[in-house]
Structure formats: C-alpha cells, structure tokens
Motif scaffolding. Structure first.
Motif: not given
Length: 275
Positions: A161-165
């Motif tokens: 999810p951090m990659d997405y953000m």
C-alpha cells in the motif's frame, strides 16, 4: 591564524548556518513533561538550540499567551497536525491552525483502519483524500504531508500500500518517520532515494538494536534510542536529506528518556550535517 580561529568559533557557535536543513522537535516527545510545566520545557527546548517545532495547541494557554511563550524562547511552530477525519469533514480548521502559527506544513499521522496492516483499498481512499485536500492547502501556502506509521508495508500483489501512495501522491508529500517505516519492514533510506523530492520533513528516530518489527504501526516506544546508536542508518538519511534539500530534520523521541536523549540527538545531527 586569527582568522582561522574566528571561523572555527563561528562554526561551533552556529553549526547549522552552512546547511539548508533545520533541526526541529515534535512536541509529542515531551507530552508528559508539558502536562507538568509547559513554560519550563519550552525554555529547555530553546536551550537545546532548537527553534522549529511540530505541534500547536497551546497547552491550555490563550493564543496570545502561547505566542508570547514561543517568542520569548525564540521558538516557532513550523508544522501542525492534520487529523484524518478532520481532513474529511473540516479541512478549513486545519488550515486555520497552520496559518495561526505561520506553519507551512500540516501532517496526517494516522489513517484510521481495522487493527493490523492497512488494506490497499483503504490506502487508495486516503491517497485520493490527501490529493484533494493537499491541492486546496497548496493554494494557501501550506503543504500537506503524510507520516507513514509502519502498517503500510504489507505485501499486496507486486507491491505494498505504501508503494501505491508514493506513486500516486500528486498534491501532497511525506513526513517520513524512519523508525516506524523500519518497524513495518520498509527501508527508509531506499524509499527516500527512490522518491527524491517527496520528503520535505523527516522524523528522525533511532531503534534499539535487536528490536523486533511490527506490521500494525504499534510497538514499544522505549525502543527509541539516541540518534546514531541504534540499527537505523540515521547518518545515511541525514546525508540524503541534505542532498535532496529536505527542510526539517524532526527529532521525535517517544521514550521516557526523551529529556536526556534529545540534546544528544541534536549533537549527533549537527555532527553529520557538518561532515
């Protein structure tokens, strides 16, 4: 020889004058002490050589009283908190708080989610909100930042999810807490290098060697140790911050030893900046 001595003396007296980075303090570090004597501990912060603060709130004082306390101790609030639910329902109040202090940053420290790692769907919703509100704030001269807290690193498909953000942050930036990123399984220095320019603030917080990680953004705050003595590459992060032009190197020490440790961490940051 006299000129050399004079220059050395000036460097020792003003060790940050040659650097664009400024050491700041997250006032949560002194949350317990401020309940006892906020005047005393604001004075102590000034004595540590810190002038930039993340905080706000006033500790029960009127706006004028608190502003006077800040001025008397050469302190200023450069960043305020941005509660997630307020970002959804009343972003104007956050903007007003920032403007009251002349703060240029507002940071969201936690995204409400079910216990444990955050889901990709929840992260997508947060990213959309931050982009929307961040665009509004930018028009008023305030940068919205997000403070990763370690629950964003659960593997989901080819990434987290951090990659997405990080890939989809268009109108907001990051105030990376390097302790919590590492606790969650991320590599704060690698992340910073992969996304240059997205980190105008860093929460510098070192971790006691041997501390186990945590996927849910929670852990033992007593694992916070003096910067440079733990298992996080604080020196590498400071050097990268200098290279990228990160504005604020924010000390946040959540341990019960914060009053003892903070001045040691200040000295460590200065030593790395002046290398």
């Amino acid at each position: 020889m006299n000129i050399r001595r004079l220059l050395l003396s000036l460097l020792l007296l003003c060790p940050l004058s040659l650097s664009a980075q400024e050491i700041a303090l997250q006032l949560y570090s002194l949350r317990n002490e401020m309940k006892i004597d906020p005047v005393k501990y604001h004075q102590l912060i000034g004595q540590w050589g810190i002038s930039a603060l993340e905080g706000g709130g006033g500790y029960g004082m009127s706006d004028s009283e608190y502003q006077k306390l800040l001025k008397d101790n050469n302190l200023r609030v450069v960043g305020v908190g941005a509660d997630y639910n307020k970002l959804k329902t009343d972003p104007a109040s956050i903007l007003s708080e920032a403007k009251k202090y002349g703060a240029k940053f507002a940071t969201c420290y936690w995204i409400p989610h079910a216990e444990g790692p955050i889901s990709l769907e929840e992260m997508k919703a947060a990213t959309e909100l931050f982009n929307q509100v961040g665009e509004q704030f930018a028009k008023e001269g305030v940068t919205l930042t997000y403070h990763p807290h370690g629950y964003e690193f659960f593997k989901s498909g080819s990434g987290t999810p951090m990659d997405y953000m990080l890939e989809n942050a268009k109108h907001f930036k990051f105030n990376m807490d390097v302790f919590w990123v590492q606790m969650g399984g991320g590599d704060p220095l690698a992340i910073m290098k992969s996304h240059p320019g997205k980190f105008p603030q860093l929460h510098l917080k070192d971790r006691k060697k041997g501390t186990p990680g945590s996927p849910d953004g929670r852990g033992d705050v007593e694992a916070n140790v003096v910067l440079g003595t733990g298992d996080i590459d604080i020196a590498g992060l400071i050097k990268e911050a200098k290279k990228q032009g990160t504005k604020y190197l924010v000390i946040e020490d959540e341990s019960s030893r914060s009053v003892e440790q903070i001045p040691q961490s200040v000295a460590y940051i200065k030593s790395v900046l002046n290398q």
